[in-house]
Design an enzyme around this catalytic site. Structure first.
Site, PDB file in Angstrom:
ATOM      1  N   CYS A   4       0.817  -1.222   0.000  1.00  0.00           N
ATOM      2  CA  CYS A   4       0.000   0.000   0.000  1.00  0.00           C
ATOM      3  C   CYS A   4       0.847   1.267   0.000  1.00  0.00           C
ATOM      4  O   CYS A   4       0.488   2.268  -0.622  1.00  0.00           O
ATOM      5  CB  CYS A   4      -0.904   0.031   1.229  1.00  0.00           C
ATOM      6  SG  CYS A   4      -1.738  -1.489   1.634  1.00  0.00           S
ATOM      7  N   ASP A  78      -5.467   1.830   4.938  1.00  0.00           N
ATOM      8  CA  ASP A  78      -6.763   2.141   5.532  1.00  0.00           C
ATOM      9  C   ASP A  78      -6.772   3.295   6.529  1.00  0.00           C
ATOM     10  O   ASP A  78      -7.646   4.162   6.477  1.00  0.00           O
ATOM     11  CB  ASP A  78      -7.322   0.898   6.222  1.00  0.00           C
ATOM     12  CG  ASP A  78      -7.679  -0.199   5.235  1.00  0.00           C
ATOM     13  OD1 ASP A  78      -7.335  -0.058   4.047  1.00  0.00           O
ATOM     14  OD2 ASP A  78      -8.285  -1.193   5.647  1.00  0.00           O
ATOM     15  N   LYS A  79      -5.846   3.313   7.489  1.00  0.00           N
ATOM     16  CA  LYS A  79      -5.890   4.343   8.526  1.00  0.00           C
ATOM     17  C   LYS A  79      -5.024   5.543   8.186  1.00  0.00           C
ATOM     18  O   LYS A  79      -5.178   6.611   8.788  1.00  0.00           O
ATOM     19  CB  LYS A  79      -5.455   3.763   9.875  1.00  0.00           C
ATOM     20  CG  LYS A  79      -6.233   2.530  10.295  1.00  0.00           C
ATOM     21  CD  LYS A  79      -7.727   2.724  10.205  1.00  0.00           C
ATOM     22  CE  LYS A  79      -8.483   1.421  10.412  1.00  0.00           C
ATOM     23  NZ  LYS A  79      -8.204   0.384   9.409  1.00  0.00           N
ATOM     24  N   CYS A 149      -5.411  -2.441  -1.736  1.00  0.00           N
ATOM     25  CA  CYS A 149      -6.367  -3.445  -2.212  1.00  0.00           C
ATOM     26  C   CYS A 149      -7.298  -2.817  -3.248  1.00  0.00           C
ATOM     27  O   CYS A 149      -7.814  -1.720  -3.028  1.00  0.00           O
ATOM     28  CB  CYS A 149      -7.172  -3.994  -1.046  1.00  0.00           C
ATOM     29  SG  CYS A 149      -6.182  -4.876   0.178  1.00  0.00           S
ATOM     30  N   SER A 423     -13.347  -5.021   8.088  1.00  0.00           N
ATOM     31  CA  SER A 423     -12.586  -4.535   6.944  1.00  0.00           C
ATOM     32  C   SER A 423     -13.547  -4.079   5.862  1.00  0.00           C
ATOM     33  O   SER A 423     -14.683  -4.553   5.774  1.00  0.00           O
ATOM     34  CB  SER A 423     -11.697  -5.668   6.419  1.00  0.00           C
ATOM     35  OG  SER A 423     -11.242  -5.381   5.118  1.00  0.00           O
TER      36      SER A 423
END
Length: 516
Positions: A4, A78-79, A149, A423
């Protein structure tokens, strides 16, 4: 550390070069990153949501401590995305957010595959429906390039949020990570931020308003995006001093049609949305339907209505002119188990109602052991409690469990209920973010094995079928735990999930930076 984020340094160097070429002075620095992919399904996941606060706090400390005049922030997982957006809004300096982009999917036996396919394949192996050699083959092809992703999971959902809030450049959310255009995008960000620094507008809090937050919630609902957005949008709003709760998210989701056929509930990936025009296609269709506030501003200073006028409309396949569902792909549930709300993703669900006996676990690990051994029955509601922001602490994601359930072919034959998170890749009859959480005295703490639970996503309700008198008679005893370091501080400070699980009391004062 992960696919990522692996390209972010390269993009940051491009931006620094562009700033210097334009006569500015650029400094680059890094923030903490805990990737969900690496922390999934073990105790390390307790640090994932915590890292969102660490990111916002560290960017604030460096930017204020060194009196920087402007920011270009890069994030890829994500975060890190909401953490950087929170920092931008908190500081209210001239700023541009840049997403690192999604990976391209792999190819396996004639179809696109992602990391989610591999997670779910683990469950299929445990169920005896897939050979271990097949899993080994799949895990080697599911992630052929760097990037996040590629489905409409949390990273891509929050990238869409960044564009819809006006904090990022148009087209940046869906552009693949390995596209050559990403270098140009980094340079464009430098050009734009210097222009904002010179002109003084628009600043982040000019862009992040109650209406633009509603736009972002609509974009998430219209694409069946990650349930985590309902946690991150209130946190971003909090930095601007704007009240935006799970209830606000629910209100917008209810009036917003599901128009994009995106994985995990649908068929398409970020690259497919980009091919038909990107986020602007979704926003233009929402604007056409009266589901978007067109007067909200973009980084250019122009309104969305003006910017979308020359953009492509719905293609009819990835983005539909006729809705897939009349309401958005996310539904907030309330009832005697969730007085402040809980969240379920309904995109792709065959049935919106589930009722069954509770099977109660006091940790993710306890439930995972039962699921691995298939020692659960169709029709049960698996309850995982004491995994909320305070109770975990850290509000772990449950993709390890939900992917096993789905891989075993039980995705809608059982339900899962938790005060933890899911998720963006989670699908099935899975209800999370239950507020108040068990540790804070929520009714989830009072459940016992065999209690009948009813989930009704049509009516928006979540209840245990017990009288108030029976619930009032019950008491709860949380499990023992020992905390130290960052988790101890986090547990002492963090608030409820329905308010964004934030760790400070209010937004900083609204002040403009002075350009030197």
């Amino acid at each position: 550390m992960t696919p990522c984020n692996a390209l972010l340094g390269e993009f940051a160097r491009e931006a620094c070069d562009a700033v210097r070429e334009a006569g500015g002075v650029a400094f680059d620095f890094a923030a903490a990153s805990v990737a969900d992919s690496m922390s999934m399904n073990h105790g390390g996941m307790r640090y994932s949501l915590v890292s969102r606060e660490l990111i916002a706090d560290s960017v604030e400390a460096v930017a204020r401590g060194h009196a920087y005049d402007a920011l270009i922030t890069f994030a890829g997982c994500d975060k890190t995305l909401p953490g950087m957006m929170m920092a931008i809004v908190r500081l209210n300096l001239p700023a541009v957010f840049v997403y690192g982009g999604a990976a391209l999917p792999g190819q396996w036996r004639g179809r696109d595959v992602t990391v989610l396919d591999t997670y779910e394949a683990v469950g299929a192996v445990l169920a005896g429906e897939l050979a271990p050699d097949d899993l080994s083959e799949l895990e080697r092809v599911c992630l052929p390039t760097l990037g996040s992703c590629p489905g409409q999971f949390t990273a891509n959902t929050m990238a869409m949020v960044s564009e819809t809030l006006g904090l990022a450049l148009p087209g940046s959310a869906t552009l693949p990570a390995v596209s050559e255009e990403r270098k140009r995008l980094a340079r464009d960000a430098a050009r734009i931020v210097l222009s904002i620094l010179k002109n003084g507008r628009p600043l982040p809090r000019d862009l992040v308003t109650k209406k633009s937050l509603e736009n972002a919630a609509a974009a998430v609902a219209a694409t069946g995006g990650s349930t985590n957005a309902a946690l991150h949008l209130p946190a971003i709003a909090h930095e601007a001093g704007i009240g935006f709760t799970l209830e606000d998210f629910a209100r917008v989701a209810k009036r917003t049609p599901l128009i994009a056929d995106m994985k995990p509930g649908g068929r398409f990936l970020a690259k497919d949305l980009h091919a038909v025009g990107g986020v602007s296609v979704v926003l233009k269709e929402l604007l056409r339907r009266g589901a978007l506030h067109g007067e909200c501003l973009t980084l250019s200073g122009r309104t969305f209505a003006d910017e979308l006028e020359r953009r492509a409309g719905a293609d009819g396949s990835v983005v539909r002119a006729e809705p897939i569902l009349k309401t958005g792909g996310l539904v907030v549930l309330k009832g005697n188990l969730a007085a402040d709300g809980a969240l379920i993703k309904v995109a792709g669900l065959q049935s919106l109602v589930f009722e069954g006996p509770a099977r109660v676990f006091d940790s993710e690990e306890a439930c995972a052991e039962v699921v691995k051994k298939r020692k659960y029955q169709p029709g049960e509601v698996l309850v995982i409690r004491y995994e909320g922001p305070k109770g975990g602490p850290g509000m772990r994601e449950m993709l390890g469990v939900t992917a096993l359930i789905y891989g075993q072919g039980m995705g809608e034959k059982v339900a899962l209920l938790t005060d933890g998170r899911f998720s963006g890749a989670t699908r099935g009859m899975m209800v999370g973010y239950v507020s108040p959480e068990a540790w804070a005295g929520g009714a989830l703490a009072l459940l016992r094995d065999g209690d009948r639970i009813r989930i009704d996503a049509r009516a928006g309700t979540l209840d245990v079928l017990l009288s108030r008198a029976e619930l009032n008679k019950r008491t709860a005893k949380p499990p023992k735990r020992t905390l130290s370091g960052v988790l101890e501080k986090y547990a002492a400070q963090v608030g409820s999930a329905h308010l964004g699980a934030v760790t400070h009391s209010g937004a900083t004062s609204r002040r403009r930076s002075r350009a030197r």
